[in-house]
Design a protein around this motif. Structure first.
Motif: not given
Length: 201
Positions: A47-49, A58-65, A94-100
Motif C-alpha cells: 500500500x505504501x510502495x 518483508x523477508x529483510x524485515x524478519x532478518x532485522x528482528x 524503515x526497511x521500505x525507506x532503505x529499499x527506496x
C-alpha cells in the motif's frame, strides 16, 4: 463469519509471552507471529510502495528482528497487539525507506502520502505540515502526544486506516475515534512546528 476480537487481538500479557518465546527461537511462537502479522506486513508494504518487491522487503524485515540477538524485539517492553503492530510497522517502514533509497525512489513521496492522508489541506492553511517534515520527525511528534489512546488512534490513521476501521480495531465508538483524532491533529500540528524550529530535540 467474522472472528471475535478476542480471537485476533492479543492483550499485553499474551504479547509479552509471545515475544519472550520468539527471542528464545521457539518455532511455534514464530509461526503464530507470522500467522498474525504476515499478511498485514505485505499489505502495508504494497500500500505504501507498490513499485517495490514486498516479499523481499518483508523477508529483510524478519532478518532485522532476529539480528543482534533479537534486540529489536527485546526493545518492545509493553503494550498489546495494537502497540506491537505500531512498533513493527515503524521498523518495516524503515526497511521500505532503505529499499527506496537503494533503488533511487523518492522516499519523500511516500511520506507525503502518509501526511496527506492524515492532514487535509484545509486543516493546514499555513502549510507548515508539509515543509521539511521527515518520517522520524513525525514519529517523534506522535510519541510526544500526552494521551496514549490518541497515539494509537492517530498512528492507525497515519497508516491509512479509515476512522471506522480504527473504531473496530480499538473497539471504541466512531465518535470517540473522531474526537481523539481531532485532538491529536491539533497537538501534532503544534509539536511538528516546534520540532521544525528545533525547539524540541
Amino acid at each position: 463469519m467474522k472472528k471475535k476480537k478476542t480471537d485476533t487481538i492479543k492483550n499485553e500479557a499474551e504479547i509479552q509471552e509471545l515475544i519472550s518465546s520468539m527471542v528464545k527461537n521457539d518455532t511455534k511462537a514464530w509461526s503464530e507471529f507470522m500467522k498474525i502479522f504476515h499478511d498485514m506486513f505485505l499489505g502495508f508494504v504494497n500500500s505504501k510502495a507498490s513499485n517495490l518487491d514486498g516479499d523481499n522487503i518483508v523477508s529483510n524485515f524478519y532478518f532485522k528482528l532476529i539480528e543482534d540477538d533479537f534486540h529489536r524485539l527485546k526493545n518492545f517492553t509493553y503494550g498489546d497487539q495494537v502497540n506491537l503492530s505500531q512498533y513493527l510497522r515503524f521498523i518495516l517502514y524503515n526497511e521500505i525507506m532503505t529499499e527506496s533509497q537503494q533503488r533511487n525512489y523518492n522516499s519523500s513521496e511516500i511520506l507525503e502520502e502518509y501526511q496527506t492522508n492524515l492532514f487535509q489541506k484545509e486543516e493546514t492553511d499555513e502549510g507548515y505540515i508539509y515543509q521539511d517534515i521527515t518520517h522520524e520527525m513525525f514519529m517523534e511528534a506522535v510519541m510526544q502526544l500526552d494521551n496514549i489512546d490518541h497515539r494509537k488512534s492517530i498512528y492507525l490513521l497515519y497508516l491509512g486506516n479509515k476512522n471506522r476501521e480504527i473504531a473496530e480495531i480499538l473497539d471504541k465508538p466512531i465518535n470517540t475515534i473522531l474526537s481523539w483524532n481531532k485532538r491529536a491533529k491539533e497537538q501534532l500540528a503544534i509539536l511538528l512546528e516546534k520540532i521544525r524550529k528545533g525547539a524540541i530535540k
